[in-house]
Design an enzyme around this catalytic site. Sequence first.
Site, PDB file in Angstrom:
ATOM      1  N   CYS A 454       0.832  -1.208   0.000  1.00 55.94           N
ATOM      2  CA  CYS A 454       0.000   0.000   0.000  1.00 55.94           C
ATOM      3  C   CYS A 454       0.865   1.256   0.000  1.00 55.94           C
ATOM      4  CB  CYS A 454      -0.935   0.002   1.200  1.00 55.94           C
ATOM      5  SG  CYS A 454      -0.101  -0.227   2.785  1.00 55.94           S
ATOM      6  N   HIS A 827      -1.077   0.977   7.569  1.00 59.57           N
ATOM      7  CA  HIS A 827      -1.608   0.979   6.205  1.00 59.57           C
ATOM      8  C   HIS A 827      -1.518   2.391   5.634  1.00 59.57           C
ATOM      9  CE1 HIS A 827      -4.059  -0.219   2.822  1.00 59.57           C
ATOM     10  NE2 HIS A 827      -4.949   0.719   3.078  1.00 59.57           N
TER      11      HIS A 827
END
Length: 996
Positions: A454, A827
């Site tokens: 990510c 994330h």
Amino acid sequence: MDKILEAVVMSSYPNNVKQGLVRRVIEAAKQPMDSEQCWSMLELSTKLYLTGDTKYKREIGKEVLEVYGHYHPEEFEEFFNVRFLLSLLQEGYGPLGKRSHYVLDYIQLGLQFVLESPSANSIFSLLRIEVLRKVCERPSPKQCAKISKLLTQHPQCIPTGKHQLLFCQQLIRCIGHFQCASEGEEEIMEFLEQVNKVSGLLQRIWRTQTSAILPSLKELFAIISSTEEQEAPSNALASVVQFVPLELMDGVIRNLTNDDSITDVQMMMAIGRMIDWVSWPLGKNIDKWIIALLKGLAAVKKFSILIEVTLSKIEKVFSKLLYPIVREGALSVLQYMLLSFQHSHEAFHLLLPHIPRLVASLKKEDSNSASSSLEQLAELIHCMFFRFSGFPDLYEPVLEAVKALPIPNEDRIKHLLGQNAWTSQKNELASFYPRLASKSETGKIGLINLGNTCYMNSIIQSLFMASDFRHSVLNLTEGNSQPLMTKLQWLFAFLEHSQRPAISPESFLSASWPPWFTPGAQQDCSEYLKYLLDRLHEEEKTGKRIYQKLKESSLMSQAVERHYLNKTLIEKMFGGKMMTKIRCLKCLNVSSREEAFTDLSLAFPPSDRNVRGSTSVLPVEEIGPQFIEPPENAGQLMGSPWIQRKAPVGSDQAAPSVSVETLGFQEPGEAANPICGNDAGVNAAKDPLSTFGEQACAPKDSRSVPDLINYFLSPERLTAENKYHCEKCASLQDAEKVAELTEGPHYLILTLLRFSFDPRTMKRKKILDNVSIPVVLKLPILVAPEETEEVCQRGKDGAVPGSGFMTVVYDLCSVVVHSGISSESGHYYCYSRECTDTVPQGQPRDGGPKPASDKQLDFEIQWYLFNDTRVSFSSFESVSNVTSFFPKDTAYVLFYRQRPGRQSCPLHQALAEAGRLHSEPSLHKDLMEAISKDNILFLQEQEKEARNRAAYISALPKSPLWWRDLDRDKDDDSSSGGCSPAAGGGGSGSFHGLVF
């Protein structure tokens, strides 16, 4: 006597009068009487019991039978013979079409009087055969319960040997056909009692004959896995599973999941129907069997089955949390389904619309069961937030609903996620990433996460949304001898023209991978961005130059073209320059050094430092979302701080500070309020380690991006161990260092230094301060005197004669957010918008007034939220508030685009103009063909997947009305009862909706 009894029963006398007369007949029956009279009385009592049209008549028949069986056993045994029983069981009793329903009750009643008779064994043999025949005829639940009651009371009648095994299998098939005929609560309770009697008989048989268990379970699986049944088998089958010993579970599941004769469709059908069993009340261990089978399928990597079943059933399981009677089992199954479904957010996101309503219902119920379930549900939700961060727009309502509930710590969350995952190998689930049927409604394309990538996806999307950079990359000619840039061009081209909802950046990842990065581990997106830009810059710099129509454009003069001829694309787009000056505080000699940068790394000031009063060479201004009208004196700038604050030679005093002006979110035309700095602001040492050592400040000390830039540009005192070696003094001296921007980049990248090394824990920790982000930023740029004069002569408002600085305006275009508390985990996702010129094409570019409508800089441009494969519409409000709702989600890397026009240099004006002229770059032939072929391939894949999915979905059990549980809760707040969300006893409608 039989005639007298019949006359009394059929008479119209009141029941109390009849009862007195019947008593006399029954007392007389206890006396010795001839065989003929006994037969007549037995025939009459049999008729009353089996065909009596009232309960009273059947009770009289029962009493008389019991008296004759007790006082006239020989006659009763002669009457209650095998031939008579066979006739009852095979032909029934009573007129045709009105056969009695009480034959089994009658036989059970009579058996107690012949148990010791010589004919007993013959009767038992007959019944063993006849009960097997009966269950093969699929009797009703009521009749099946009567058979079970008979065999439970008289186990001698249970079939033996092979017949016993067949009897168990046929009994299970009977249960599979059970349906409750009424929605009334009394009828439902009666139905449940009947089912329990039948399954209780199986338990009794299994206790004495354990060898019958596995064949019975095999029959059960054959029923629930069948794809040929017209109707789905009854959930009453759940009552069978609860009596299977748990010690057999591992072996049974292992055999099922490793049986090659069971197809995927059959297995999916079976597990889907088992999951429906969570709605069966009072069942024990049903959830354990469901979870065991799900785990067994994961062990043999049947992920496609698990995914289809989870996505089709998880909402139904969730809805059962409304009902206390099945809540515990449903919550266990829900927990496993969610915690194991870790490759995608799909399952969790299906529940998001329903969570707030369920939480409200459980709070309203106010019971121990509801309170316990709420805490477990909140823990589960926070695990999902942790695993699938980056959806603030979807999570805000859910977060609001559970905000008063306990939050588990990170260790607990990691433990739960770690022990329930289907597999520890991330790449095993790579092909099962969320299925997206079509492009996002935004028209944008997502990037597939290849295992903690990510960090790369968010950077790629931010670069892609930098339209000037994207156009330049897409306009590259074929054979440019820049392999990494070519891969970026292909990636951008697919993001622009692919029909896929998301594409895989695998090729670009392998080409741009920093060698020190650990595969599969989370990385720092800022570190990746620096490495990527440096690679692209060095690749072009070594002689593999890009051919750009921009250089040949008439928009750029020959002098400017020669000046920028040697610049790489990265330098043109992201390159800026900064002058670092150090002044000796003894001799006042100034040494300076200019260096290039592609991003500014902004440290956080110490928490005890007054940021608003810190000093820098020029105010960094922030402008909120509004109609922007540049103030008349926006360019009223100050020169170098050392020119204006020279101290007398030999003075030990620090130079007086220059006030830093920050424009907040003010109304147009409102005067800026300068905040004066003080000497303490200058004296505070800007030590990076001390800065990193500070944790989040109180809300009143909240930071803003201009605060961090002002701190970055403020003078730093070099004393003690940091003394400066002055060449003029030829010794270490106290000095003052200041940084000044001398060339503003076209795209300004700001990295907020949130990760610091904590020597106490020996780990990098995160500074969680909320930093407000201005949508428009004014940055001070140091210019040469002749440039300043030239700017002023052209009517620019960015500088005034004699000043050393001009103001450059930047518009926010991307924000990369890090969710988590460590750089090694968490994330990344990003907010982006496609910044274009705010001055319409054809508008005069002079300093004349322009309509305010042309200056609306925030809400006129659509924001997007890029989170791996998911792309959604967003807003600047969401960008601004994300940390308020999710404290661990903080802005990390910011992209600003220099506003073209009055403050822009010729290159940036040319870049912007070229962007408008080449809004649709033409791709070279090979690239266009590759995209076209992939789009055709995608359509073919969609057709194939649709066919396969249709086969799977058609195999799943249908339950179209299940969601009325939650709908009813919304519409009917007045309902009460044990199975309704409000707790207590329960209305029949809600109970029937629960079980059936």
